[in-house]
Design an enzyme around this catalytic site. Structure first.
Site, PDB file in Angstrom:
ATOM      1  N   THR A 308       1.170  14.231  -2.398  1.00  0.00           N
ATOM      2  CA  THR A 308       0.267  14.269  -1.390  1.00  0.00           C
ATOM      3  C   THR A 308       0.434  15.730  -0.394  1.00  0.00           C
ATOM      4  O   THR A 308       1.309  15.305  -0.335  1.00  0.00           O
ATOM      5  CB  THR A 308      -0.696  12.837  -1.474  1.00  0.00           C
ATOM      6  OG1 THR A 308      -1.934  13.293  -1.225  1.00  0.00           O
ATOM      7  CG2 THR A 308       0.316  12.292  -0.053  1.00  0.00           C
ATOM      8  N   HIS A 360       8.843  -1.827   0.335  1.00  0.00           N
ATOM      9  CA  HIS A 360      10.224  -2.100   0.741  1.00  0.00           C
ATOM     10  C   HIS A 360      10.343  -3.663   0.592  1.00  0.00           C
ATOM     11  O   HIS A 360      11.611  -4.018   0.434  1.00  0.00           O
ATOM     12  CB  HIS A 360      10.357  -2.556   2.537  1.00  0.00           C
ATOM     13  CG  HIS A 360      10.977  -2.526   3.412  1.00  0.00           C
ATOM     14  ND1 HIS A 360      12.287  -2.366   2.787  1.00  0.00           N
ATOM     15  CD2 HIS A 360      11.780  -2.947   4.598  1.00  0.00           C
ATOM     16  CE1 HIS A 360      13.102  -2.535   3.591  1.00  0.00           C
ATOM     17  NE2 HIS A 360      12.044  -2.659   4.728  1.00  0.00           N
TER      18      HIS A 360
END
Length: 399
Positions: A308, A360
């Site tokens: 993006t 994560h």
């Protein structure tokens, strides 16, 4: 003949849509293939076209929810043909006079009908507006009573507008909140010197556009750099499916594009096999389809990694949100001339900040940092890392 126009299926998992707008009015004459309405699904806005010419009979209002297969409207295909036949068969002077009078009467009737409809609509609108205004006035009154006087006689305008979120926007809101709640999202940052990219872009942009008909922008350099980094760090090109991790051996790169209905994320399929020309032409085609509201659900599903670029709106730095079910997203930002130290000396260089948001749960911090550093090396030294050598530049750009 009354032709039924039903809600088409926007995709396999979608069973319900919302009517976002009518582009014609009830009773209007519509032509075959004319766009008459727009519907919002969970993933995109789709156009509805008239299958035949005729008079439109609307069966569902704006904002109404309909299931796939339900009737949206009817088209009376008989009226236009019968009118044409009547006109073509009246040949005598007296008949023409009557036909002329008939047309005049129709115009008068239409004007009267329109005036009546407008009066009714105005009355309804006024009643609604009055109710809203009364509620607002009451709220203002209570608010003013609750605030201690500051010694002024004038009232501050504290009006507001209320509108219902579209189905697309509501679904997007749900997905963004679910990402925050269901992933262990973390963001890491780096900066990249864009000097060499600027040099190549300036040197080749004119001949590139003349040869291929598209502009040479920054996106192909970042797409190629990301693919190189994804091959080095394969966990970033993966997703979690319940208790399993799925690593993709192909590279479908999603590109965030701003459109009239909001942010869309179409996919560049097999981006690793495309040249700079191929990437630029694919992005241009997808962007045009988003602007024209002709983008399909298939164009926006199945990506493995997202890029993006908030820099086109002037963003200096941000933490982009992961595009589920993907596990990572790269955020590009605006390019600003900044002082940097080069071999012990301060120089002014065009610098862009990069951000990588990642899940994560399956991507370690070491991998995320290494991934961004790999992109940094590719962007700062594109000839050696992406192209190979200066002798390959013409071939690389297909000139």
């Amino acid at each position: 003949m009354l032709l039924e126009i039903t809600i088409p299926s926007p995709g396999e998992s979608i069973t319900e849509v919302e009517i976002s707008s009518w582009l014609v009015k009830d009773g209007d004459f519509v032509k075959k293939n004319q766009v008459i309405a727009e519907i919002d699904s969970d993933k995109a806005t789709l156009e509805i076209r008239a299958e035949e010419s005729g008079i439109l009979i609307i069966k569902a209002k704006k904002g109404e929810l309909l299931k796939v297969g339900e009737i949206l409207c009817l088209i009376d295909t008989k009226k236009k043909t019968s009118e044409k036949k009547n006109i073509s068969t009246k040949q005598s002077p007296s008949a023409k006079k009557r036909l002329s009078q008939y047309k005049i009467d129709n115009k008068i009737d239409n004007k009267i009908d329109n005036k009546i409809d407008n009066k009714i609509d105005n009355k309804i609108d006024n009643k609604i507006d009055n109710k809203i205004d009364n509620k607002i006035a009451q709220k203002k009154h209570y608010a003013i009573q609750a605030i201690p006087s500051m010694g002024t006689k004038s009232l501050i305008n504290r009006s507001f507008n209320v509108k219902r979120l579209s189905k697309l926007r509501r679904k997007l809101s749900e997905r963004l909140v679910s990402v925050k709640n269901e992933t262990a999202m973390l963001t890491t940052f780096n900066e990249v010197d864009m000097s060499n990219i600027f040099f190549l872009k300036t040197k080749y942009k004119d001949v590139f556009k003349e040869k291929h008909g598209v502009n040479l922008g920054f996106m192909p350099f970042f797409v190629k750099s990301c693919i190189k980094a994804l091959k080095e760090y394969p966990n970033i090109n993966s997703m979690i499916d319940r208790e399993n991790q799925i690593n993709f051996n192909y590279y479908d790169v999603s590109i965030a594009v701003s459109g009239p209905k909001g942010l869309m994320v179409p996919v560049i399929r097999n981006a690793d096999t495309l040249s700079f020309r191929g990437i630029e032409k694919t992005i241009k085609d997808l962007s045009n389809r988003i602007k024209n509201s002709t983008i399909s659900i298939d164009d926006m599903t199945g990506g493995t990694f997202t890029i993006t670029n908030g820099g086109i709106f002037g963003s200096m730095l941000s933490t982009p949100i992961i595009n589920p079910p993907q596990s990572a997203i790269l955020g590009m930002h605006n390019i600003v001339e900044r002082p940097v130290v080069i071999l012990g000396k301060i120089e002014i260089r065009p610098i862009m900040y990069l951000a990588l948001s990642y899940d994560h749960r399956i991507i370690d911090g070491k991998e995320a940092v290494g991934f961004l550093f790999s992109i940094k090396k590719s962007i700062e030294n594109p000839i050696n890392t992406l192209i190979g050598s200066e002798n390959e530049l013409n071939n690389y750009f297909e000139l």
